[in-house]
Scaffold this active site. Structure first.
Site, PDB file in Angstrom:
ATOM      1  N   ASP A 194       0.825  -1.202   0.000  1.00  0.00           N
ATOM      2  CA  ASP A 194       0.000   0.000   0.000  1.00  0.00           C
ATOM      3  C   ASP A 194       0.863   1.258   0.000  1.00  0.00           C
ATOM      4  O   ASP A 194       2.091   1.195   0.115  1.00  0.00           O
ATOM      5  CB  ASP A 194      -0.915   0.006   1.231  1.00  0.00           C
ATOM      6  CG  ASP A 194      -1.905  -1.149   1.239  1.00  0.00           C
ATOM      7  OD1 ASP A 194      -2.279  -1.600   0.140  1.00  0.00           O
ATOM      8  OD2 ASP A 194      -2.287  -1.599   2.336  1.00  0.00           O
ATOM      9  N   TYR A 209       6.201 -10.103   6.046  1.00  0.00           N
ATOM     10  CA  TYR A 209       6.189  -8.666   6.330  1.00  0.00           C
ATOM     11  C   TYR A 209       6.811  -8.420   7.701  1.00  0.00           C
ATOM     12  O   TYR A 209       6.649  -9.236   8.615  1.00  0.00           O
ATOM     13  CB  TYR A 209       4.759  -8.115   6.349  1.00  0.00           C
ATOM     14  CG  TYR A 209       4.187  -7.758   4.999  1.00  0.00           C
ATOM     15  CD1 TYR A 209       4.350  -6.485   4.470  1.00  0.00           C
ATOM     16  CD2 TYR A 209       3.455  -8.686   4.265  1.00  0.00           C
ATOM     17  CE1 TYR A 209       3.798  -6.146   3.233  1.00  0.00           C
ATOM     18  CE2 TYR A 209       2.904  -8.358   3.034  1.00  0.00           C
ATOM     19  CZ  TYR A 209       3.081  -7.086   2.527  1.00  0.00           C
ATOM     20  OH  TYR A 209       2.543  -6.754   1.310  1.00  0.00           O
TER      21      TYR A 209
END
EC number: 5.4.99.12
Length: 268
Positions: free
Chosen positions: A52, A110
């Site tokens: 994002d 992540y």
């Protein structure tokens, strides 16, 4: 026609994420323009993970099909000569036609970095979230997080606007550890929901600050209490570490030599 895979690192601070968007500056847009300069025709790129706006990557994986005489292992140098300093190709290799950056991945990793020191650090400010209301209890955060391992419905940790058909995914491993003043939250999963990691971290910080109990944390996601999950950690602390494949096509992804030094486990 050959298929080329790229191992890519980028600072997402000034980008609107990976995926192309109308009237937005994205990683994919910049990369596709560089490929257009090389080939004089449009090349379609595919990524292992759609980061994002404001999210970084130390080992993003991308592939594309191209009809060009340039050898697969030369695209890193060619593209780096055309790309801005905020996007670097660490390695390029030719792969099988059946190999896919997204669909061939076993899981993605992540990492979220929280700077839990009393004072902000300008040298890491763009790549971490400075959060100090009190010293975070990372052990409490870890214990609360462990129940999320396995396949579950993480509806509570999905931002609105997702086009996924369901919110079920499998977390392979989650870890929370302290390295001096840094709290590192590592999540490895087969797939991630829109905004999932940042929402999880936002809730875990409340646990670490003892504003909510581990039991409340668990109740919120198990019982899909999405309205109670309001805190989302800032994008700048999140980094796509890598994607892992059964058949590893890269050399550098075997170690951490491409990972920001202050984020490496055990760094002091």
């Amino acid at each position: 026609m050959k298929r080329v895979a790229l191992l890519v690192q980028y600072d997402g601070s000034h980008y609107s994420g990976w995926q192309k968007q109308k009237n937005a500056n994205t990683i994919q847009e910049i990369l596709d323009k560089a490929l257009l300069k090389i080939t004089n025709h449009t090349v379609k790129t595919f990524a292992a993970g759609r980061t994002d706006a404001g999210v970084h990557a130390s080992g993003q994986v991308i592939h594309f099909d191209i009809d060009c005489v340039i050898p697969g292992n030369s695209y890193s140098d060619v593209l780096n000569s055309l790309l801005p300093s905020t996007i670097r190709i660490l390695e390029s290799v030719e792969v099988k036609d059946s190999w896919h950056a997204c669909y061939s991945a076993s899981y993605r990793h992540y990492r979220y970095v929280i700077n839990n020191s009393k004072f902000p650090n300008l040298f890491i400010n763009n790549w971490s979230w400075h959060r100090y209301q009190k010293v975070l209890d990372e052990v409490l955060m870890l214990n609360a997080s462990k129940k999320m391992e396995g396949e579950h419905d993480f509806f509570a940790f999905q931002k609105s606007g997702s086009n996924r058909q369901n919110s079920i995914t499998k977390i392979k491993n989650i870890d929370v550890k302290r390295v001096e003043d840094l709290i590192l939250v590592d999540i490895k999963a087969t797939g991630f929901l829109y905004g999932m990691v940042r929402l999880i971290v936002g809730q875990l910080v409340l646990v670490g600050e003892k504003k909510i109990s581990p039991e409340i944390f668990t109740d919120r996601w198990v019982n899909k209490k999405k309205n109670d999950v309001k805190e989302s950690a800032p994008a700048k602390g999140l980094c796509f570490v890598n994607a892992v494949y059964e058949e590893n096509v890269f050399k550098k992804i075997k170690n951490n030599d491409f990972f920001p030094i202050f984020l490496i486990e055990g760094f002091s």
